[in-house]
Design an enzyme around this catalytic site. Structure first.
Site, PDB file in Angstrom:
ATOM      1  N   HIS A  38      10.849  -3.888  16.817  1.00 12.55           N
ATOM      2  CA  HIS A  38       9.398  -4.021  16.658  1.00 12.55           C
ATOM      3  C   HIS A  38       9.076  -4.202  15.175  1.00 12.55           C
ATOM      4  O   HIS A  38       9.442  -3.370  14.346  1.00 12.55           O
ATOM      5  CB  HIS A  38       8.742  -2.762  17.221  1.00 12.55           C
ATOM      6  N   MET A  48       1.322  -6.107   8.785  1.00 13.34           N
ATOM      7  CA  MET A  48      -0.003  -5.576   8.417  1.00 13.34           C
ATOM      8  C   MET A  48      -0.481  -6.292   7.155  1.00 13.34           C
ATOM      9  O   MET A  48       0.300  -6.473   6.216  1.00 13.34           O
ATOM     10  CB  MET A  48       0.088  -4.080   8.127  1.00 13.34           C
ATOM     11  N   HIS A  59       4.375  -7.485  15.992  1.00  5.84           N
ATOM     12  CA  HIS A  59       3.057  -6.894  16.247  1.00  5.84           C
ATOM     13  C   HIS A  59       2.166  -7.223  15.052  1.00  5.84           C
ATOM     14  O   HIS A  59       2.328  -6.638  13.980  1.00  5.84           O
ATOM     15  CB  HIS A  59       3.245  -5.374  16.435  1.00  5.84           C
ATOM     16  N   ASP A  91       6.161  -4.604  12.482  1.00  4.79           N
ATOM     17  CA  ASP A  91       4.737  -4.385  12.245  1.00  4.79           C
ATOM     18  C   ASP A  91       4.267  -5.193  11.042  1.00  4.79           C
ATOM     19  O   ASP A  91       4.564  -4.853   9.899  1.00  4.79           O
ATOM     20  CB  ASP A  91       4.473  -2.893  12.003  1.00  4.79           C
ATOM     21  N   SER A 151      10.570   0.606  15.957  1.00  7.89           N
ATOM     22  CA  SER A 151       9.755  -0.012  14.909  1.00  7.89           C
ATOM     23  C   SER A 151      10.421   0.152  13.550  1.00  7.89           C
ATOM     24  O   SER A 151      10.648   1.273  13.082  1.00  7.89           O
ATOM     25  CB  SER A 151       8.367   0.627  14.876  1.00  7.89           C
ATOM     26  N   MET A 177      -2.449   0.678  22.052  1.00 11.91           N
ATOM     27  CA  MET A 177      -2.142   1.530  20.898  1.00 11.91           C
ATOM     28  C   MET A 177      -2.401   2.987  21.267  1.00 11.91           C
ATOM     29  O   MET A 177      -3.462   3.319  21.804  1.00 11.91           O
ATOM     30  CB  MET A 177      -3.024   1.152  19.698  1.00 11.91           C
ATOM     31  N   MET A 189      -0.892  -6.976  13.023  1.00 10.53           N
ATOM     32  CA  MET A 189      -2.118  -6.224  12.738  1.00 10.53           C
ATOM     33  C   MET A 189      -2.780  -6.918  11.553  1.00 10.53           C
ATOM     34  O   MET A 189      -2.768  -6.439  10.415  1.00 10.53           O
ATOM     35  CB  MET A 189      -1.777  -4.761  12.416  1.00 10.53           C
ATOM     36  N   ASP A 220       2.390   2.042  21.801  1.00  7.39           N
ATOM     37  CA  ASP A 220       2.841   2.033  20.408  1.00  7.39           C
ATOM     38  C   ASP A 220       2.074   3.097  19.631  1.00  7.39           C
ATOM     39  O   ASP A 220       0.848   3.042  19.539  1.00  7.39           O
ATOM     40  CB  ASP A 220       2.573   0.643  19.815  1.00  7.39           C
TER      41      ASP A 220
HETATM   42  C1  DX5 Z   1       1.392   1.673  13.782  1.00  8.72           C
HETATM   43  C2  DX5 Z   1       2.462   0.703  14.188  1.00  8.72           C
HETATM   44  C3  DX5 Z   1       3.564   1.324  14.934  1.00  8.72           C
HETATM   45  C4  DX5 Z   1       4.315   2.367  14.154  1.00  8.72           C
HETATM   46  C5  DX5 Z   1       4.726   3.426  15.116  1.00  8.72           C
HETATM   47  O1  DX5 Z   1       0.251   1.012  13.439  1.00  8.72           O
HETATM   48  O2  DX5 Z   1       1.939  -0.321  15.002  1.00  8.72           O
HETATM   49  O3  DX5 Z   1       4.449   0.368  15.477  1.00  8.72           O
HETATM   50  O4  DX5 Z   1       5.458   1.877  13.518  1.00  8.72           O
HETATM   51  O5  DX5 Z   1       5.317   4.465  14.411  1.00  8.72           O
HETATM   52  P1  DX5 Z   1       5.567   5.867  15.102  1.00  8.72           P
HETATM   53  O6  DX5 Z   1       6.467   5.652  16.291  1.00  8.72           O
HETATM   54  O7  DX5 Z   1       6.205   6.677  14.027  1.00  8.72           O
HETATM   55  O8  DX5 Z   1       4.236   6.419  15.523  1.00  8.72           O
HETATM   56 ZN    ZN Z   2       3.407  -1.596  16.072  1.00  7.94          ZN
END
Ligand code: DX5
Ligand code: ZN
Length: 223
Positions: free
Chosen positions: A32, A36, A65, A34, A8, A136, A67, A174
């Site tokens: 990956h 958000m 991903h 993220d 990620s 998750m 969110m 994840d």
């Molecule tokens: C959290 C994200 C993850 C995050 C994971 O909401 O969806 O992808 O980057 O980070 P680590 O591996 O540090 O928990």
């Molecule tokens: Zn993620």
């Protein structure tokens, strides 16, 4: 069951994303990303313009991903832009089946994500609509949180559902995935592992990816 690792970039240096992508290539199967929106989760990261730039900067396929609220409205554009995989959150989607189909129609793999407290059983009948189920293992929003062991029974139940349906659906975890936790998740049946801080917090990110893969493969093989 082939193990895949998806580092990620949330834990990478956002000012040097091309370099950070290169730092895990060719070890990583995916990058990956993220996305958000500051509404679905209490954090704000990046969106389509950054994904479009990243697509030009790396050959590693992007595992986006989302969110975000209203994924039905926004997800297709990520598939259209060329993301290899686009995952939406079940509880944010008004019409998950329609949106998963649209993602596939636009040429990406379609993923559906569930938060730690969301049960998997209500989605058993639509696993054929997805290419990946994301469970998750932290509450979404931030990197560097601790792996939630309470999700392990759900990973096992999801694995059973996917195996029973004979659907070739990947099972991704994840959140909090590290050398300390990845074996537990692999034993429970996950086969795609997102790792942010465990990869980008390491001195050698590519080596961290290789190590995670070896640990997961060992644990999955021991099953
Ligand atoms: C959290 C994200 C993850 C995050 C994971 O909401 O969806 O992808 O980057 O980070 P680590 O591996 O540090 O928990
Ligand atoms: Zn993620």
């Amino acid at each position: 069951m082939a193990i895949q690792i998806s580092p990620s970039i949330l834990s990478a240096d956002f000012a040097h994303l091309a370099d950070e992508a290169a730092a895990v290539s060719p070890s990583a199967d995916w990058l990956h990303v993220d996305v958000m929106d500051g509404h679905f989760v209490p954090n704000l990261t990046l969106g389509l313009p950054v994904v479009e730039s990243l697509l030009k900067a790396t050959d590693t396929p992007l595992d986006c991903h989302l969110m975000i609220e209203e994924p039905d409205r926004w997800a297709p554009a990520y598939a259209e832009a060329g993301a290899g995989s686009v995952t939406i959150h079940a509880k944010a989607a008004a019409a998950p089946v329609r949106t998963l189909r649209e993602i596939r129609r636009l040429g990406a793999r379609a993923g559906l994500a569930l938060n730690p407290a969301e049960p998997v059983e209500p989605y058993a009948d639509i696993v054929g609509e997805m290419d990946m189920l994301l469970l998750m293992t932290v509450e979404p929003g931030f990197g560097g949180q601790s792996f939630l062991d309470v999700v392990l029974p759900k990973i096992r139940r999801a694995r059973e559902i996917l195996d029973t349906r004979e659907a070739s659906v990947w099972l991704q975890v994840d959140g909090g995935v590290s050398a300390e936790t990845i074996e537990r998740a692999a034993e429970a049946g996950a086969d795609v592992f997102v790792a942010g801080s465990a990869v980008y917090g390491a001195q050698d990110p590519a080596q961290a990816v290789d190590r995670l893969r070896a640990l997961a493969a060992g644990a999955a093989g021991a099953e």
